[in-house]
Motif scaffolding. Structure first.
Motif, PDB file in Angstrom:
ATOM      1  N   VAL A 101       0.834  -1.207   0.000  1.00  0.00           N
ATOM      2  CA  VAL A 101       0.000   0.000   0.000  1.00  0.00           C
ATOM      3  C   VAL A 101       0.868   1.257   0.000  1.00  0.00           C
ATOM      4  O   VAL A 101       0.646   2.187  -0.781  1.00  0.00           O
ATOM      5  N   VAL A 102       1.881   1.282   0.849  1.00  0.00           N
ATOM      6  CA  VAL A 102       2.733   2.464   0.956  1.00  0.00           C
ATOM      7  C   VAL A 102       3.486   2.711  -0.354  1.00  0.00           C
ATOM      8  O   VAL A 102       3.567   3.848  -0.822  1.00  0.00           O
ATOM      9  N   LEU A 103       4.006   1.665  -0.949  1.00  0.00           N
ATOM     10  CA  LEU A 103       4.730   1.840  -2.210  1.00  0.00           C
ATOM     11  C   LEU A 103       3.785   2.166  -3.360  1.00  0.00           C
ATOM     12  O   LEU A 103       4.163   2.887  -4.294  1.00  0.00           O
ATOM     13  N   ALA A 104       2.555   1.685  -3.294  1.00  0.00           N
ATOM     14  CA  ALA A 104       1.558   2.066  -4.300  1.00  0.00           C
ATOM     15  C   ALA A 104       1.274   3.566  -4.216  1.00  0.00           C
ATOM     16  O   ALA A 104       1.082   4.227  -5.250  1.00  0.00           O
ATOM     17  N   VAL A 105       1.281   4.106  -3.013  1.00  0.00           N
ATOM     18  CA  VAL A 105       1.095   5.552  -2.854  1.00  0.00           C
ATOM     19  C   VAL A 105       2.263   6.307  -3.492  1.00  0.00           C
ATOM     20  O   VAL A 105       2.068   7.322  -4.162  1.00  0.00           O
ATOM     21  N   ALA A 106       3.488   5.806  -3.314  1.00  0.00           N
ATOM     22  CA  ALA A 106       4.653   6.451  -3.934  1.00  0.00           C
ATOM     23  C   ALA A 106       4.511   6.480  -5.452  1.00  0.00           C
ATOM     24  O   ALA A 106       4.796   7.498  -6.093  1.00  0.00           O
ATOM     25  N   VAL A 107       4.068   5.383  -6.021  1.00  0.00           N
ATOM     26  CA  VAL A 107       3.876   5.314  -7.480  1.00  0.00           C
ATOM     27  C   VAL A 107       2.759   6.278  -7.895  1.00  0.00           C
ATOM     28  O   VAL A 107       2.880   6.975  -8.915  1.00  0.00           O
ATOM     29  N   ALA A 108       1.696   6.352  -7.115  1.00  0.00           N
ATOM     30  CA  ALA A 108       0.596   7.263  -7.429  1.00  0.00           C
ATOM     31  C   ALA A 108       1.044   8.722  -7.342  1.00  0.00           C
ATOM     32  O   ALA A 108       0.631   9.557  -8.163  1.00  0.00           O
ATOM     33  N   VAL A 109       1.887   9.031  -6.374  1.00  0.00           N
ATOM     34  CA  VAL A 109       2.411  10.391  -6.246  1.00  0.00           C
ATOM     35  C   VAL A 109       3.238  10.750  -7.482  1.00  0.00           C
ATOM     36  O   VAL A 109       3.095  11.835  -8.045  1.00  0.00           O
ATOM     37  N   LEU A 110       4.091   9.833  -7.915  1.00  0.00           N
ATOM     38  CA  LEU A 110       4.876  10.066  -9.126  1.00  0.00           C
ATOM     39  C   LEU A 110       3.952  10.304 -10.320  1.00  0.00           C
ATOM     40  O   LEU A 110       4.163  11.243 -11.103  1.00  0.00           O
ATOM     41  N   ALA A 111       2.935   9.485 -10.448  1.00  0.00           N
ATOM     42  CA  ALA A 111       1.990   9.647 -11.559  1.00  0.00           C
ATOM     43  C   ALA A 111       1.309  11.014 -11.501  1.00  0.00           C
ATOM     44  O   ALA A 111       1.165  11.687 -12.536  1.00  0.00           O
ATOM     45  N   ALA A 112       0.918  11.448 -10.313  1.00  0.00           N
ATOM     46  CA  ALA A 112       0.281  12.760 -10.163  1.00  0.00           C
ATOM     47  C   ALA A 112       1.237  13.879 -10.564  1.00  0.00           C
ATOM     48  O   ALA A 112       0.836  14.839 -11.239  1.00  0.00           O
ATOM     49  N   GLN A 113       2.488  13.743 -10.182  1.00  0.00           N
ATOM     50  CA  GLN A 113       3.468  14.750 -10.572  1.00  0.00           C
ATOM     51  C   GLN A 113       3.608  14.826 -12.088  1.00  0.00           C
ATOM     52  O   GLN A 113       3.634  15.920 -12.655  1.00  0.00           O
ATOM     53  N   LEU A 114       3.704  13.678 -12.713  1.00  0.00           N
ATOM     54  CA  LEU A 114       3.929  13.628 -14.158  1.00  0.00           C
ATOM     55  C   LEU A 114       2.719  14.094 -14.961  1.00  0.00           C
ATOM     56  O   LEU A 114       2.865  14.761 -15.981  1.00  0.00           O
ATOM     57  N   VAL A 115       1.538  13.740 -14.492  1.00  0.00           N
ATOM     58  CA  VAL A 115       0.319  14.030 -15.264  1.00  0.00           C
ATOM     59  C   VAL A 115      -0.250  15.419 -14.962  1.00  0.00           C
ATOM     60  O   VAL A 115      -0.709  16.114 -15.875  1.00  0.00           O
ATOM     61  N   PHE A 116      -0.204  15.834 -13.701  1.00  0.00           N
ATOM     62  CA  PHE A 116      -0.888  17.071 -13.324  1.00  0.00           C
ATOM     63  C   PHE A 116       0.031  18.256 -13.062  1.00  0.00           C
ATOM     64  O   PHE A 116      -0.318  19.384 -13.393  1.00  0.00           O
ATOM     65  N   VAL A 117       1.183  18.017 -12.460  1.00  0.00           N
ATOM     66  CA  VAL A 117       2.013  19.142 -12.027  1.00  0.00           C
ATOM     67  C   VAL A 117       3.085  19.514 -13.050  1.00  0.00           C
ATOM     68  O   VAL A 117       3.262  20.691 -13.366  1.00  0.00           O
ATOM     69  N   ARG A 118       3.794  18.539 -13.569  1.00  0.00           N
ATOM     70  CA  ARG A 118       4.878  18.833 -14.516  1.00  0.00           C
ATOM     71  C   ARG A 118       4.407  19.631 -15.731  1.00  0.00           C
ATOM     72  O   ARG A 118       5.101  20.569 -16.141  1.00  0.00           O
ATOM     73  N   PRO A 119       3.250  19.317 -16.324  1.00  0.00           N
ATOM     74  CA  PRO A 119       2.812  20.135 -17.471  1.00  0.00           C
ATOM     75  C   PRO A 119       2.635  21.616 -17.116  1.00  0.00           C
ATOM     76  O   PRO A 119       2.978  22.489 -17.909  1.00  0.00           O
ATOM     77  N   ARG A 120       2.137  21.901 -15.926  1.00  0.00           N
ATOM     78  CA  ARG A 120       1.972  23.301 -15.508  1.00  0.00           C
ATOM     79  C   ARG A 120       3.328  23.971 -15.315  1.00  0.00           C
ATOM     80  O   ARG A 120       3.525  25.127 -15.690  1.00  0.00           O
ATOM     81  N   LEU A 121       4.260  23.242 -14.722  1.00  0.00           N
ATOM     82  CA  LEU A 121       5.608  23.789 -14.542  1.00  0.00           C
ATOM     83  C   LEU A 121       6.284  24.013 -15.891  1.00  0.00           C
ATOM     84  O   LEU A 121       6.984  25.008 -16.087  1.00  0.00           O
ATOM     85  N   THR A 122       6.064  23.113 -16.818  1.00  0.00           N
ATOM     86  CA  THR A 122       6.655  23.246 -18.156  1.00  0.00           C
ATOM     87  C   THR A 122       6.100  24.472 -18.877  1.00  0.00           C
ATOM     88  O   THR A 122       6.855  25.208 -19.531  1.00  0.00           O
ATOM     89  N   ARG A 123       4.801  24.710 -18.761  1.00  0.00           N
ATOM     90  CA  ARG A 123       4.214  25.894 -19.400  1.00  0.00           C
ATOM     91  C   ARG A 123       4.840  27.179 -18.853  1.00  0.00           C
ATOM     92  O   ARG A 123       5.168  28.097 -19.609  1.00  0.00           O
ATOM     93  N   ARG A 124       5.035  27.238 -17.539  1.00  0.00           N
ATOM     94  CA  ARG A 124       5.636  28.436 -16.956  1.00  0.00           C
ATOM     95  C   ARG A 124       7.083  28.582 -17.401  1.00  0.00           C
ATOM     96  O   ARG A 124       7.523  29.667 -17.782  1.00  0.00           O
ATOM     97  N   SER A 125       7.837  27.505 -17.353  1.00  0.00           N
ATOM     98  CA  SER A 125       9.247  27.614 -17.743  1.00  0.00           C
ATOM     99  C   SER A 125       9.365  27.937 -19.232  1.00  0.00           C
ATOM    100  O   SER A 125      10.267  28.679 -19.628  1.00  0.00           O
ATOM    101  N   ASP A 126       8.467  27.429 -20.053  1.00  0.00           N
ATOM    102  CA  ASP A 126       8.458  27.797 -21.481  1.00  0.00           C
ATOM    103  C   ASP A 126       8.298  29.308 -21.633  1.00  0.00           C
ATOM    104  O   ASP A 126       8.991  29.938 -22.438  1.00  0.00           O
ATOM    105  N   ALA A 127       7.380  29.866 -20.865  1.00  0.00           N
ATOM    106  CA  ALA A 127       7.127  31.306 -20.946  1.00  0.00           C
ATOM    107  C   ALA A 127       8.353  32.104 -20.494  1.00  0.00           C
ATOM    108  O   ALA A 127       8.757  33.067 -21.152  1.00  0.00           O
ATOM    109  N   VAL A 128       8.947  31.710 -19.380  1.00  0.00           N
ATOM    110  CA  VAL A 128      10.123  32.423 -18.874  1.00  0.00           C
ATOM    111  C   VAL A 128      11.279  32.305 -19.861  1.00  0.00           C
ATOM    112  O   VAL A 128      11.966  33.284 -20.154  1.00  0.00           O
TER     113      VAL A 128
END
Length: 142
Positions: free
Chosen positions: A78-105
């Protein structure tokens, strides 16, 4: 300890070490280097985090495969499944937003600061906690 659990332990702690070294050591220190500009720091950071996230995804697949082969204790799973889910959330939801900002800068625009960075750091902290706990659980229940 079974072979699958041994592989899962090794890959979990390798993953943990990489996250700690890059996210909590390299990333903040990079901006303290003499002559480091925001544009250069963002350019380097994008390359480093793209590589880190790629390696993390590979390690996550190896951990999942190793655990699937040997049926670990439920708590570790269960704990390691959460780690994998956190990674997935970063890749799918957060990284694209960070990439858009860094593209602009990087394009020379005056982009407002993004709250996505805070979300990424919070998720990195959660990932560190779950990787540490998962690795320890695998070691102590073997």
């Amino acid at each position: 300890m079974t072979t699958g659990q041994s592989v899962a332990v090794a890959m979990t702690f390798l993953w943990l070490g990489m996250v700690l070294a890059i996210s909590f050591l390299e990333a903040p220190l990079k901006f303290r280097a003499p002559g480091m500009t925001l544009k250069i720091g963002l350019g380097v950071g994008r390359l480093v985090f793209r590589a880190l996230n790629t390696v993390e995804a590979v390690l996550a697949v190896v951990v999942v495969a190793a655990l699937a082969a040997d049926r670990p204790p439920a708590a570790a799973l269960v704990v390691l499944a959460v780690a994998v889910a956190v990674l997935a959330a970063q890749l799918v939801f957060v990284r694209p937003r960070l990439t858009r900002r860094s593209d602009a800068v990087l394009a020379g625009l005056d982009a407002p600061r993004s709250r996505a960075h805070h979300a990424y750091v919070a998720l990195e902290t959660a990932k560190v906690a779950t990787l540490l706990a998962g690795g320890i659980l695998l070691l102590t229940t073997a």
